[in-house]
Structures are given as structure tokens and as C-alpha cells.
Design a protein around this motif. Structure first.
Motif, PDB file in Angstrom:
ATOM      1  N   ALA A 107      62.834 -27.676  29.263  1.00  0.00           N
ATOM      2  CA  ALA A 107      63.188 -29.009  28.779  1.00  0.00           C
ATOM      3  C   ALA A 107      64.126 -28.926  27.573  1.00  0.00           C
ATOM      4  N   ARG A 108      63.844 -27.994  26.655  1.00  0.00           N
ATOM      5  CA  ARG A 108      64.736 -27.815  25.489  1.00  0.00           C
ATOM      6  C   ARG A 108      66.138 -27.411  25.942  1.00  0.00           C
ATOM      7  N   ASP A 121      58.373 -26.336  28.355  1.00  0.00           N
ATOM      8  CA  ASP A 121      59.001 -26.768  27.107  1.00  0.00           C
ATOM      9  C   ASP A 121      60.337 -26.068  26.895  1.00  0.00           C
ATOM     10  N   ASP A 162      53.810 -25.432  34.166  1.00  0.00           N
ATOM     11  CA  ASP A 162      53.484 -24.056  33.791  1.00  0.00           C
ATOM     12  C   ASP A 162      52.578 -23.381  34.821  1.00  0.00           C
ATOM     13  N   SER A 184      58.427 -21.323  29.594  1.00  0.00           N
ATOM     14  CA  SER A 184      57.523 -22.454  29.812  1.00  0.00           C
ATOM     15  C   SER A 184      58.341 -23.686  30.184  1.00  0.00           C
ATOM     16  N   ARG A 238      59.214 -35.616  32.580  1.00  0.00           N
ATOM     17  CA  ARG A 238      59.723 -34.989  31.354  1.00  0.00           C
ATOM     18  C   ARG A 238      58.627 -34.341  30.516  1.00  0.00           C
ATOM     19  N   ARG A 239      57.366 -34.537  30.904  1.00  0.00           N
ATOM     20  CA  ARG A 239      56.256 -33.873  30.211  1.00  0.00           C
ATOM     21  C   ARG A 239      55.777 -32.636  30.966  1.00  0.00           C
TER      22      ARG A 239
END
Length: 137
Positions: A71-72, A68, A7, A66, A129-130
Motif C-alpha cells: 500500500a505504501r 502495508d 498477509d 506485507s 485499502r485495509r
């Protein structure tokens, strides 16, 4: 600038004077055909292997909320038997008042895929992945 999470990269891209397009190459790991028994054992334990591009995408900095969200979105294309482990990121700057398009990103994105295949990925930032940057060595 210190990038301690994906981010941070996104905020930096949005803060640039020229519009930015972000390029992403998602990679998994594969075992080379000539792997030694020790390398095979490490790979089966979830370590090692060679980086293998699985998918790539480009997004305008303003199109991505973001890490996230990225990743989604990637889960739609993630393969259960070959999940992505890292995502390499780069930015493509536009001209004053003109954002780069997906067509503008095609060639740089393909060069990025080839660079990852050959291990010449030093110009790109890898994230796990985080969303945390990965440091080599």
C-alpha cells in the motif's frame, strides 16, 4: 485455506513448494457515460461505478514484506483525483527451483487487467485499502 487478510495470502504464497510471483491490479471506480441519475448520485456519494484498472505490478513473494508495504509503494502512483479502491491479487507458480520472472508474469498480468475490465474477475481475490478481502453480493 481461509484468507481473512492480504498477509494470509502472502504467507500462503511463501509456503508453496514452487516459488510464487504475485500479480496485482489496482482499480478505481469510474462512472459509465450512460449512467442514470440515480447511479450518478450514488457515485458522487462514493458508491457504485464501474471498475477501472489504474496500475498493475508483479512481485516475487519474497520481495513483499506485507500489505502495508504494498500500500505504501502504491502511493507513489496513486492519483489524488482517482485513488485506487481495490487491488486484485493472483499468484503465478514457478517451476521446481525456478521462480517466475517479471517477463513470465507479463502475459498473465495483462490477461488479469483485461479480465477486470470485462468484469470477469472471479479468479482473483480483491482486497480493499485495509488489506481485507472483499466479498461480492
Amino acid at each position: 485455506m481461509d484468507i481473512s487478510h492480504f498477509d494470509d495470502l502472502l504467507r500462503a504464497a511463501r509456503a508453496q513448494p514452487e516459488p510464487q510471483r504475485l500479480l496485482f491490479v489496482f482499480v478505481g471506480a469510474e462512472l459509465p457515460a450512460d449512467a442514470t441519475p440515480a447511479q450518478r448520485a450514488r457515485f458522487e456519494a462514493g458508491e457504485g461505478g464501474a471498475l477501472a484498472p489504474l496500475m498493475c505490478v508483479d512481485k516475487g513473494a519474497d520481495e513483499l514484506e506485507s500489505f502495508d508495504a504494498l500500500a505504501r509503494e502504491s502511493l507513489q502512483f496513486d492519483q489524488p483525483d482517482r485513488p485506487w479502491r481495490l487491488v486484485f491479487a493472483a499468484a503465478l507458480a514457478g517451476a521446481p527451483g525456478r521462480a517466475p520472472t517479471s517477463a513470465d508474469a507479463d502475459a498473465p498480468l495483462q490477461r488479469m487487467v483485461e479480465a477486470v475490465k470485462t468484469g470477469s474477475h472471479g479468479a482473483y481475490i480483491p482486497f480493499d485499502r485495509r488489506g481485507l478481502p472483499v466479498r461480492w453480493g
